[in-house]
Write a protein that holds these residues in place. Structure first.
Motif, short mmCIF file in Angstrom:
data_model
loop_
_atom_site.label_atom_id
_atom_site.label_comp_id
_atom_site.label_asym_id
_atom_site.label_seq_id
_atom_site.Cartn_x
_atom_site.Cartn_y
_atom_site.Cartn_z
N VAL A 92 5.24 -0.80 14.02
CA VAL A 92 4.56 -1.30 12.82
C VAL A 92 3.68 -2.52 13.09
CG1 VAL A 92 6.45 -0.45 11.40
CG2 VAL A 92 6.47 -2.83 12.16
N GLY A 93 3.70 -3.05 14.29
CA GLY A 93 2.92 -4.24 14.59
C GLY A 93 1.45 -4.08 14.28
N GLY A 94 0.85 -5.10 13.62
CA GLY A 94 -0.58 -5.09 13.34
C GLY A 94 -0.96 -4.40 12.05
N ARG A 95 0.00 -3.78 11.36
CA ARG A 95 -0.33 -3.10 10.11
C ARG A 95 -0.35 -4.08 8.94
NH1 ARG A 95 -0.25 2.45 10.13
NH2 ARG A 95 0.40 3.37 12.11
N ASP A 96 -1.06 -3.70 7.88
CA ASP A 96 -1.13 -4.51 6.67
C ASP A 96 0.19 -4.36 5.92
OD1 ASP A 96 -1.63 -5.83 4.35
OD2 ASP A 96 -3.29 -4.53 3.68
N LEU A 97 1.07 -5.33 6.05
CA LEU A 97 2.40 -5.23 5.45
C LEU A 97 2.39 -5.43 3.94
CD1 LEU A 97 4.50 -7.17 8.10
CD2 LEU A 97 3.86 -4.76 8.04
N ASN A 98 1.24 -5.86 3.38
CA ASN A 98 1.17 -6.03 1.93
C ASN A 98 0.74 -4.76 1.22
OD1 ASN A 98 1.90 -8.81 1.79
ND2 ASN A 98 -0.12 -9.33 2.63
N ASP A 99 0.50 -3.71 1.96
CA ASP A 99 0.05 -2.46 1.37
C ASP A 99 1.12 -1.39 1.55
OD1 ASP A 99 -1.26 -0.29 0.40
OD2 ASP A 99 -2.66 -0.09 2.08
N PRO A 100 1.96 -1.17 0.53
CA PRO A 100 3.02 -0.18 0.69
C PRO A 100 2.50 1.23 0.93
CG PRO A 100 2.86 -0.92 -1.59
CD PRO A 100 1.99 -1.82 -0.78
N ALA A 101 1.29 1.52 0.44
CA ALA A 101 0.74 2.86 0.64
C ALA A 101 0.56 3.17 2.12
CB ALA A 101 -0.58 2.99 -0.11
N SER A 102 0.34 2.14 2.94
CA SER A 102 0.12 2.38 4.37
C SER A 102 1.37 2.92 5.05
CB SER A 102 -0.32 1.08 5.05
OG SER A 102 0.74 0.13 5.03
N LEU A 103 2.54 2.75 4.43
CA LEU A 103 3.77 3.24 5.04
C LEU A 103 3.87 4.75 5.02
CD1 LEU A 103 6.44 0.66 3.79
CD2 LEU A 103 4.94 0.60 5.78
N ALA A 104 3.04 5.39 4.21
CA ALA A 104 3.03 6.86 4.18
C ALA A 104 2.49 7.44 5.48
CB ALA A 104 2.19 7.35 3.00
N GLU A 105 1.79 6.60 6.25
CA GLU A 105 1.22 7.09 7.51
C GLU A 105 2.23 7.03 8.65
OE1 GLU A 105 -2.12 4.58 8.13
OE2 GLU A 105 -3.02 5.01 6.17
N LEU A 106 3.37 6.38 8.41
CA LEU A 106 4.37 6.22 9.46
C LEU A 106 5.47 7.26 9.33
CD1 LEU A 106 4.76 2.35 9.31
CD2 LEU A 106 3.70 3.64 11.15
N PRO A 107 6.11 7.60 10.45
CA PRO A 107 7.25 8.52 10.36
C PRO A 107 8.45 7.82 9.72
CG PRO A 107 6.99 7.72 12.61
CD PRO A 107 5.80 7.22 11.85
N TRP A 108 9.14 8.53 8.86
CA TRP A 108 10.32 8.00 8.18
C TRP A 108 11.58 8.65 8.74
CZ3 TRP A 108 11.04 4.70 3.76
CH2 TRP A 108 9.87 4.08 3.30
#
Length: 305
Positions: free
Chosen positions: A175-191
């Motif tokens: 997750v390093g370098g990602r915009d942590l204030n944007d929860p929508a960006s977490l949809a791009e990561l594997p859960w």
């Protein structure tokens, strides 16, 4: 056996105690009742049988011939009953206390503390059953369950062993370098989520987000998720208490937090609880904790619901 022909057990017990003690007063003390109560029970037994069992001699008492014969038979019978009850109690004490909880709770919270319980109570054996399945609580089966629900589902009178922030975490390598204030960006990561749950989709729904693309979700046992997150295999939604040391050391990064959102509660079967299970429950309650660290800008207060 014709049970209807037997005298009341209390009368038989009172007479046997009198015969053994040789005194109404001493028998009453051993039975923890009044002398009058013992006397009434013996008289009721004599009336039921139609024979005298105890005779007054001066200030004392002695058994009649019939009373002596009955006392011998009752002594044998009550001794057999006593041995049976004692063996049953011993068997119950030897039976392990069966405890069920989620694999994640077992590995990350309970197991690091369980050695302390075993040192304090070496006479009690625990049988831990980490599973995502909700096990039925019934007498003779599971003694204690530790179950999760969030604070939108308040339940009266429950005992909590852990109240914790629920957080989304991931390894810096992922997750390093990602915009942590944007929860929508977490949809791009594997859960990563525990088998039998729908945690990832529930998290997005709760935060009012609809991912543009299907989520990449890997399902696995809860005890494996923690190691997978630390390796950078994916992100997960979990209790802060499970990753507290990793967060402090920087091994994982907190992305979002729902404050004091997760509750781990103690459940026991209805009815009588074994002394060994009570001891374990009291120990759990003594270890109850609240884990919360508010990170500015990374949490959303839960909606009422």
């Amino acid at each position: 056996m014709d049970w209807m022909k037997l005298p009341p057990l209390n009368s038989l017990r009172a007479f046997s105690a009198v015969a053994e003690a040789g005194s109404y007063t001493l028998a009453a003390s051993r039975l923890n009742v009044t002398q009058a109560a013992v006397s009434q029970q013996v008289k009721a037994l004599e009336k039921h049988l139609g024979v005298a069992l105890v005779a007054r001699v001066g200030r004392g008492i002695e058994l009649t011939d019939g009373g002596a014969r009955l006392a011998r038979e009752l002594g044998i019978g009550f001794e057999i009953i006593g041995r049976g009850v004692e063996r049953m109690s011993e068997d119950a004490a030897r039976r392990p206390v069966q405890v069920t909880m989620s694999p994640a709770f077992a590995v990350e919270w309970l197991l690091p503390r369980i050695a302390e319980f075993q040192r304090e109570h070496p006479e009690i054996t625990l049988m831990l059953n980490p599973t995502s399945e909700v096990m039925e609580l019934r007498s003779g089966g599971i003694d204690v369950a530790i179950r999760y629900h969030d604070r939108r589902q308040p339940r009266k009178g429950e005992e909590t062993v852990l109240v914790s922030d629920m957080i989304v975490v991931g390894a810096p390598s992922l997750v390093g370098g990602r915009d942590l204030n944007d929860p929508a960006s977490l949809a791009e990561l594997p859960w990563l989520q525990e088998l039998g749950t729908n945690e990832a989709a529930d998290w997005f729904t709760y935060h009012g987000l609809i991912p543009k693309n299907p989520l990449a979700v890997n399902h696995m046992p809860g005890n494996l998720i923690m190691a997978a997150v630390r390796r950078g295999d994916g992100i997960t939604y979990t209790a802060r208490a499970f990753f507290q040391e990793d967060l402090e050391s920087g091994k994982v990064i907190e992305l979002f937090s729902d404050q004091l959102f997760g509750l781990y509660c103690i459940k026991t079967p209805p009815g009588h609880q074994r002394p060994e299970a009570k001891t374990f429950v009291e120990w759990l309650k003594s270890k109850a904790q609240t884990v919360s660290v508010h990170v500015e800008g990374s949490s959303k207060d839960p909606e009422p619901g």
